[in-house]
Write a protein that holds these residues in place. Structure first.
Motif, PDB file in Angstrom:
ATOM      1  N   VAL A 126      23.659 -41.914  16.957  1.00 33.31           N
ATOM      2  CA  VAL A 126      24.522 -42.807  16.186  1.00 33.31           C
ATOM      3  C   VAL A 126      25.003 -43.937  17.086  1.00 33.31           C
ATOM      4  O   VAL A 126      25.508 -43.702  18.189  1.00 33.31           O
ATOM      5  CB  VAL A 126      25.720 -42.043  15.588  1.00 33.31           C
ATOM      6  CG1 VAL A 126      26.672 -42.986  14.887  1.00 33.31           C
ATOM      7  CG2 VAL A 126      25.225 -40.977  14.630  1.00 33.31           C
ATOM      8  N   ALA A 127      24.851 -45.162  16.610  1.00 34.71           N
ATOM      9  CA  ALA A 127      25.258 -46.343  17.387  1.00 34.71           C
ATOM     10  C   ALA A 127      26.765 -46.346  17.608  1.00 34.71           C
ATOM     11  O   ALA A 127      27.533 -45.950  16.727  1.00 34.71           O
ATOM     12  CB  ALA A 127      24.836 -47.617  16.651  1.00 34.71           C
ATOM     13  N   PRO A 128      27.212 -46.794  18.789  1.00 35.98           N
ATOM     14  CA  PRO A 128      28.648 -46.834  19.086  1.00 35.98           C
ATOM     15  C   PRO A 128      29.457 -47.663  18.083  1.00 35.98           C
ATOM     16  O   PRO A 128      30.641 -47.438  17.906  1.00 35.98           O
ATOM     17  CB  PRO A 128      28.721 -47.451  20.480  1.00 35.98           C
ATOM     18  CG  PRO A 128      27.372 -47.229  21.073  1.00 35.98           C
ATOM     19  CD  PRO A 128      26.408 -47.224  19.927  1.00 35.98           C
ATOM     20  N   ALA A 129      28.811 -48.619  17.415  1.00 37.14           N
ATOM     21  CA  ALA A 129      29.525 -49.458  16.453  1.00 37.14           C
ATOM     22  C   ALA A 129      29.866 -48.708  15.169  1.00 37.14           C
ATOM     23  O   ALA A 129      30.646 -49.194  14.364  1.00 37.14           O
ATOM     24  CB  ALA A 129      28.687 -50.694  16.124  1.00 37.14           C
ATOM     25  N   HIS A 130      29.291 -47.521  14.977  1.00 34.65           N
ATOM     26  CA  HIS A 130      29.589 -46.702  13.792  1.00 34.65           C
ATOM     27  C   HIS A 130      30.721 -45.752  14.160  1.00 34.65           C
ATOM     28  O   HIS A 130      30.531 -44.812  14.910  1.00 34.65           O
ATOM     29  CB  HIS A 130      28.341 -45.933  13.337  1.00 34.65           C
ATOM     30  CG  HIS A 130      27.270 -46.839  12.824  1.00 34.65           C
ATOM     31  ND1 HIS A 130      27.021 -46.998  11.491  1.00 34.65           N
ATOM     32  CD2 HIS A 130      26.403 -47.652  13.468  1.00 34.65           C
ATOM     33  CE1 HIS A 130      26.040 -47.870  11.335  1.00 34.65           C
ATOM     34  NE2 HIS A 130      25.643 -48.278  12.527  1.00 34.65           N
ATOM     35  N   PHE A 131      31.890 -46.003  13.610  1.00 35.13           N
ATOM     36  CA  PHE A 131      33.096 -45.300  14.026  1.00 35.13           C
ATOM     37  C   PHE A 131      33.407 -44.049  13.218  1.00 35.13           C
ATOM     38  O   PHE A 131      34.294 -43.294  13.579  1.00 35.13           O
ATOM     39  CB  PHE A 131      34.301 -46.247  13.939  1.00 35.13           C
ATOM     40  CG  PHE A 131      34.162 -47.458  14.805  1.00 35.13           C
ATOM     41  CD1 PHE A 131      34.239 -47.358  16.182  1.00 35.13           C
ATOM     42  CD2 PHE A 131      33.950 -48.702  14.243  1.00 35.13           C
ATOM     43  CE1 PHE A 131      34.114 -48.462  16.986  1.00 35.13           C
ATOM     44  CE2 PHE A 131      33.826 -49.824  15.037  1.00 35.13           C
ATOM     45  CZ  PHE A 131      33.902 -49.716  16.419  1.00 35.13           C
ATOM     46  N   GLY A 132      32.722 -43.818  12.114  1.00 40.53           N
ATOM     47  CA  GLY A 132      33.077 -42.739  11.194  1.00 40.53           C
ATOM     48  C   GLY A 132      33.147 -41.366  11.831  1.00 40.53           C
ATOM     49  O   GLY A 132      34.086 -40.607  11.595  1.00 40.53           O
ATOM     50  N   LEU A 133      32.146 -41.001  12.646  1.00 40.79           N
ATOM     51  CA  LEU A 133      32.139 -39.668  13.254  1.00 40.79           C
ATOM     52  C   LEU A 133      33.300 -39.506  14.221  1.00 40.79           C
ATOM     53  O   LEU A 133      33.964 -38.465  14.237  1.00 40.79           O
ATOM     54  CB  LEU A 133      30.814 -39.417  13.974  1.00 40.79           C
ATOM     55  CG  LEU A 133      29.567 -39.417  13.103  1.00 40.79           C
ATOM     56  CD1 LEU A 133      28.331 -39.162  13.947  1.00 40.79           C
ATOM     57  CD2 LEU A 133      29.677 -38.396  11.993  1.00 40.79           C
ATOM     58  N   GLY A 134      33.555 -40.535  15.023  1.00 38.66           N
ATOM     59  CA  GLY A 134      34.672 -40.483  15.963  1.00 38.66           C
ATOM     60  C   GLY A 134      36.012 -40.386  15.252  1.00 38.66           C
ATOM     61  O   GLY A 134      36.906 -39.650  15.682  1.00 38.66           O
ATOM     62  N   ILE A 135      36.143 -41.097  14.146  1.00 36.87           N
ATOM     63  CA  ILE A 135      37.396 -41.045  13.380  1.00 36.87           C
ATOM     64  C   ILE A 135      37.595 -39.654  12.785  1.00 36.87           C
ATOM     65  O   ILE A 135      38.710 -39.117  12.801  1.00 36.87           O
ATOM     66  CB  ILE A 135      37.405 -42.142  12.295  1.00 36.87           C
ATOM     67  CG1 ILE A 135      37.521 -43.519  12.963  1.00 36.87           C
ATOM     68  CG2 ILE A 135      38.531 -41.912  11.298  1.00 36.87           C
ATOM     69  CD1 ILE A 135      37.323 -44.687  12.021  1.00 36.87           C
ATOM     70  N   MET A 136      36.520 -39.039  12.278  1.00 40.03           N
ATOM     71  CA  MET A 136      36.655 -37.673  11.760  1.00 40.03           C
ATOM     72  C   MET A 136      37.088 -36.718  12.862  1.00 40.03           C
ATOM     73  O   MET A 136      37.952 -35.859  12.640  1.00 40.03           O
ATOM     74  CB  MET A 136      35.335 -37.204  11.131  1.00 40.03           C
ATOM     75  CG  MET A 136      35.051 -37.817   9.782  1.00 40.03           C
ATOM     76  SD  MET A 136      33.718 -36.980   8.866  1.00 40.03           S
ATOM     77  CE  MET A 136      32.289 -37.419   9.837  1.00 40.03           C
ATOM     78  N   GLN A 137      36.521 -36.863  14.061  1.00 41.55           N
ATOM     79  CA  GLN A 137      36.906 -36.005  15.184  1.00 41.55           C
ATOM     80  C   GLN A 137      38.370 -36.223  15.554  1.00 41.55           C
ATOM     81  O   GLN A 137      39.102 -35.258  15.808  1.00 41.55           O
ATOM     82  CB  GLN A 137      36.007 -36.274  16.390  1.00 41.55           C
ATOM     83  CG  GLN A 137      34.599 -35.789  16.176  1.00 41.55           C
ATOM     84  CD  GLN A 137      33.643 -36.260  17.258  1.00 41.55           C
ATOM     85  OE1 GLN A 137      33.829 -37.316  17.857  1.00 41.55           O
ATOM     86  NE2 GLN A 137      32.598 -35.492  17.497  1.00 41.55           N
ATOM     87  N   ASP A 138      38.816 -37.467  15.577  1.00 46.17           N
ATOM     88  CA  ASP A 138      40.217 -37.767  15.886  1.00 46.17           C
ATOM     89  C   ASP A 138      41.150 -37.162  14.840  1.00 46.17           C
ATOM     90  O   ASP A 138      42.206 -36.607  15.173  1.00 46.17           O
ATOM     91  CB  ASP A 138      40.457 -39.277  15.977  1.00 46.17           C
ATOM     92  CG  ASP A 138      39.833 -39.891  17.214  1.00 46.17           C
ATOM     93  OD1 ASP A 138      39.506 -39.141  18.166  1.00 46.17           O
ATOM     94  OD2 ASP A 138      39.670 -41.132  17.235  1.00 46.17           O
ATOM     95  N   ARG A 139      40.796 -37.281  13.581  1.00 42.86           N
ATOM     96  CA  ARG A 139      41.616 -36.711  12.509  1.00 42.86           C
ATOM     97  C   ARG A 139      41.691 -35.191  12.644  1.00 42.86           C
ATOM     98  O   ARG A 139      42.746 -34.590  12.440  1.00 42.86           O
ATOM     99  CB  ARG A 139      41.065 -37.111  11.143  1.00 42.86           C
ATOM    100  CG  ARG A 139      41.249 -38.579  10.824  1.00 42.86           C
ATOM    101  CD  ARG A 139      40.762 -38.893   9.407  1.00 42.86           C
ATOM    102  NE  ARG A 139      40.745 -40.304   9.129  1.00 42.86           N
ATOM    103  CZ  ARG A 139      41.810 -41.054   8.851  1.00 42.86           C
ATOM    104  NH1 ARG A 139      43.003 -40.502   8.840  1.00 42.86           N
ATOM    105  NH2 ARG A 139      41.692 -42.343   8.587  1.00 42.86           N
ATOM    106  N   ALA A 140      40.575 -34.559  12.976  1.00 39.08           N
ATOM    107  CA  ALA A 140      40.565 -33.107  13.173  1.00 39.08           C
ATOM    108  C   ALA A 140      41.480 -32.719  14.332  1.00 39.08           C
ATOM    109  O   ALA A 140      42.235 -31.741  14.231  1.00 39.08           O
ATOM    110  CB  ALA A 140      39.134 -32.620  13.421  1.00 39.08           C
ATOM    111  N   ARG A 141      41.449 -33.473  15.417  1.00 38.97           N
ATOM    112  CA  ARG A 141      42.339 -33.200  16.559  1.00 38.97           C
ATOM    113  C   ARG A 141      43.800 -33.301  16.140  1.00 38.97           C
ATOM    114  O   ARG A 141      44.622 -32.486  16.547  1.00 38.97           O
ATOM    115  CB  ARG A 141      42.063 -34.175  17.707  1.00 38.97           C
ATOM    116  CG  ARG A 141      41.040 -33.659  18.702  1.00 38.97           C
ATOM    117  CD  ARG A 141      41.029 -34.470  19.983  1.00 38.97           C
ATOM    118  NE  ARG A 141      40.580 -35.834  19.811  1.00 38.97           N
ATOM    119  CZ  ARG A 141      39.307 -36.211  19.731  1.00 38.97           C
ATOM    120  NH1 ARG A 141      38.355 -35.309  19.826  1.00 38.97           N
ATOM    121  NH2 ARG A 141      38.979 -37.465  19.560  1.00 38.97           N
ATOM    122  N   GLN A 142      44.130 -34.303  15.319  1.00 40.40           N
ATOM    123  CA  GLN A 142      45.499 -34.462  14.839  1.00 40.40           C
ATOM    124  C   GLN A 142      45.946 -33.255  14.016  1.00 40.40           C
ATOM    125  O   GLN A 142      47.125 -32.915  14.004  1.00 40.40           O
ATOM    126  CB  GLN A 142      45.639 -35.740  14.010  1.00 40.40           C
ATOM    127  CG  GLN A 142      45.530 -37.010  14.824  1.00 40.40           C
ATOM    128  CD  GLN A 142      45.567 -38.251  13.953  1.00 40.40           C
ATOM    129  OE1 GLN A 142      46.166 -38.255  12.885  1.00 40.40           O
ATOM    130  NE2 GLN A 142      44.920 -39.315  14.410  1.00 40.40           N
TER     131      GLN A 142
END
Length: 133
Positions: free
Chosen positions: A91-107
């Protein structure tokens, strides 16, 4: 949300809800909803899948011992499509969706994983310890 996605796409969505009621604080419920929405959006946009299944259930986190304390239960949310699948490393670094899901899960204090089932497609797994409020 499922009805909205079915209307906008040609996919069939299946809900397997094995939890009669789940009470989450509003902030947590919102994070879960955003994770589900992102996973469903990714399936519609990228997976070329005809079917998506969303399952919600309680899962025991350990064996029950009659003399010991009750094992903690976890809420297990699984979102799985039968599409083409993907490698998260590609996944290209410009695609933020996966990272945002991981951040939300951490929260949420939740475990988060994306896997590829043997039969194909993509599986998103979110789990967290059950706390009755």
């Amino acid at each position: 949300m499922i009805e909205e996605f079915e209307t906008r796409s040609g996919m069939v969505f299946e809900l397997d809800n094995r939890i009669q009621s789940l009470h989450l604080p509003d902030a947590q419920a919102l994070q879960v909803m955003f994770i589900v929405r992102e996973a469903m959006t990714n399936s519609v946009r990228h997976a070329r899948a005809p079917h998506l299944r969303l399952q919600l259930l309680y899962q025991s986190s350990g064996p029950h011992q009659s003399s010991g304390p009750q094992p903690a239960e976890r809420v297990l949310l699984t979102i799985e499509d039968n599409g083409c699948g993907f490698d998260p490393a590609d996944v290209a670094p410009a695609h933020f969706g996966l990272g945002i899901m991981q951040d939300r899960a951490r929260q949420l204090g939740a475990d988060f994983a994306i896997t590829q089932p043997r039969h194909g497609g993509t599986r998103v797994i979110l789990s967290w310890e059950r706390h009755d409020t």
